[in-house]
Structures are given as structure tokens and as C-alpha cells.
Design an enzyme around this catalytic site. Structure first.
Site, PDB file in Angstrom:
ATOM      1  N   LYS A 121       0.826  -1.202   0.000  1.00  0.00           N
ATOM      2  CA  LYS A 121       0.000   0.000   0.000  1.00  0.00           C
ATOM      3  C   LYS A 121       0.860   1.252   0.000  1.00  0.00           C
ATOM      4  O   LYS A 121       0.658   2.169  -0.808  1.00  0.00           O
ATOM      5  CB  LYS A 121      -0.920   0.022   1.225  1.00  0.00           C
ATOM      6  CG  LYS A 121      -1.918   1.176   1.225  1.00  0.00           C
ATOM      7  CD  LYS A 121      -2.267   1.668   2.609  1.00  0.00           C
ATOM      8  CE  LYS A 121      -1.185   2.557   3.163  1.00  0.00           C
ATOM      9  NZ  LYS A 121      -1.558   3.187   4.452  1.00  0.00           N
ATOM     10  N   ASP A 139      -6.237   1.194   1.096  1.00  0.00           N
ATOM     11  CA  ASP A 139      -6.286   1.235   2.555  1.00  0.00           C
ATOM     12  C   ASP A 139      -7.681   0.806   2.997  1.00  0.00           C
ATOM     13  O   ASP A 139      -8.482   0.324   2.196  1.00  0.00           O
ATOM     14  CB  ASP A 139      -5.923   2.626   3.074  1.00  0.00           C
ATOM     15  CG  ASP A 139      -6.967   3.683   2.708  1.00  0.00           C
ATOM     16  OD1 ASP A 139      -7.925   3.379   1.967  1.00  0.00           O
ATOM     17  OD2 ASP A 139      -6.830   4.825   3.183  1.00  0.00           O
TER      18      ASP A 139
END
Length: 215
Positions: A121, A139
Site C-alpha cells: 500500500k 487502505d
């Protein structure tokens, strides 16, 4: 409605209403953004933005952070979640950037994920925001919003969400789409109770259609 049509409607809405969506983290260099994103894990951007100015004043670049004492760094970030782990990530990650990448934050996800504290991420955020690559960082907001709207189907983890999203979003719009979904999740499609009465995409949203009590 076919998935392609849904994506076209959602993209068109955000293009019209949030054409300049961007990260809410404050930074002045690729290194500062990397630090901020690492600190933002399970922490709010607002809190991170309160902590980073004095941190960056004391450690203004990757070299100074690489030479820092972990205990001192921890003092600067002690109001952030998991300060012990993150202080180690910042110092040891900076050492890797200095030693392996000549002091420059690398541009590829593969290289970025070799840095301590940098998962997929975080790497996607850097590749997308700094280097404008078609990378979709997922996220908790993106994961939740994409599923609620119906952009993803039965995605079990962030990687599955990422792959489903980039399949239908034009490459040149992926960096923006990342911010669209995050901001929508942060301010409208809240985790506990989505603000459907303030949402502009309810006419296409799967969640809205199946939760009449929110109407």
C-alpha cells in the site's frame, strides 16, 4: 448494470466534483511523503501532520534520518500509533535508501517494498503520488468504499481489491481514483454509518439500494 457502466458513472461523478483530489498528508519531498505515509498506518492524517513539522525540522533529509538515534525519533512520534516500530522503520528504512538507492526514494513498487516499513500500500502511494504511476493503493477506506459501491465483488483482501479496480479504471485516472475513494470514505461513506443523505452517487451505489433505512 454492467461493471463497466458503473465505473463510468462513478468516475464521471468524481471527475466533475473532485477534479483535483490529492493526499491530505503534508510533505515537501518524496522522502517526507514516504515518512508521512509510514506514520499514517492506523493513524489519522491530521495527527501525522501535527507530528511531522518538528520531525522534519530535526531530520530534514534521508541522510540525517539514517544517522538518527531511534530513541530520539521515537520521542518526536510518540503520539503516533506504534511509535516504537515506526521509529525503527524510519531510521532503518533511511539507511537502506542511502546504502541501496544512493539517497533517492526509488520509483518502483518492487524496490520500494525492500525498504523496512514499506508494504504494498505504501509503495503504491509513493509510486502514484510522487511518480504518477498507475498504481492503486488500497487502505481501509478504499477497501470499504469499493465494496459498498459495488466496484469490487467478493474481494477478500487489499490485493484483490486493487486488481479489480485497476481492471476497469483507465490507467491515466488511477492515481486520482485512489484519492477519490479515500476521501469519499473519510468524509461521506463512513465506516459505522455512511452519510447517504450527503452522497452524490447513491443512484449507482449497491449499498444504498440494499439498505432502505439509510434513505
Amino acid at each position: 448494470m454492467k461493471k463497466e457502466e458503473l465505473f463510468k458513472h462513478i468516475i464521471a461523478y468524481f471527475e466533475a466534483n473532485q477534479p483535483n483530489a490529492a493526499t491530505e498528508l503534508h510533505y515537501g519531498s518524496p522522502f517526507e511523503l514516504l515518512v508521512a505515509v509510514i506514520l499514517s498506518a492506523q493513524c489519522t492524517d491530521k495527527r501525522v501532520n501535527m507530528v511531522t513539522p518538528p520531525l522534519f525540522k530535526r531530520f530534514p533529509d534521508v541522510k540525517s534520518m539514517a544517522e538518527a538515534d531511534i530513541d530520539e525519533v521515537r520521542e518526536y512520534i510518540k503520539s503516533i500509533s506504534y511509535p516504537n516500530s515506526k521509529a525503527g522503520y524510519l531510521v532503518n528504512g533511511s539507511k537502506v535508501i542511502v546504502d541501496k538507492f544512493h539517497g533517492e526514494v526509488p520509483s518502483t513498487v518492487e524496490e520500494l517494498t525492500t525498504i523496512p516499513g514499506v508494504g504494498r500500500k505504501t509503495a503504491n502511494v509513493i509510486a502514484s503520488v510522487v511518480y504518477n504511476q498507475p498504481k492503486m493503493a488500497v487502505d481501509t477506506h478504499v477497501f470499504r468504499v469499493a465494496a459498498r459501491i459495488g466496484l469490487t465483488t467478493n474481494a477478500k483482501n487489499p490485493l484483490q481489491t486493487e486488481l479489480q479496480l485497476i481492471k476497469y479504471i483507465p490507467q491515466n485516472k488511477i492515481p486520482l481514483a485512489h484519492h477519490w475513494l479515500i476521501l469519499h470514505g473519510r468524509y461521506v461513506c463512513l465506516a459505522r454509518k455512511p452519510l447517504c443523505d450527503k452522497c452524490g452517487i447513491t443512484k449507482w451505489c449497491k449499498y444504498y439500494k440494499t439498505h432502505p433505512l439509510t434513505k
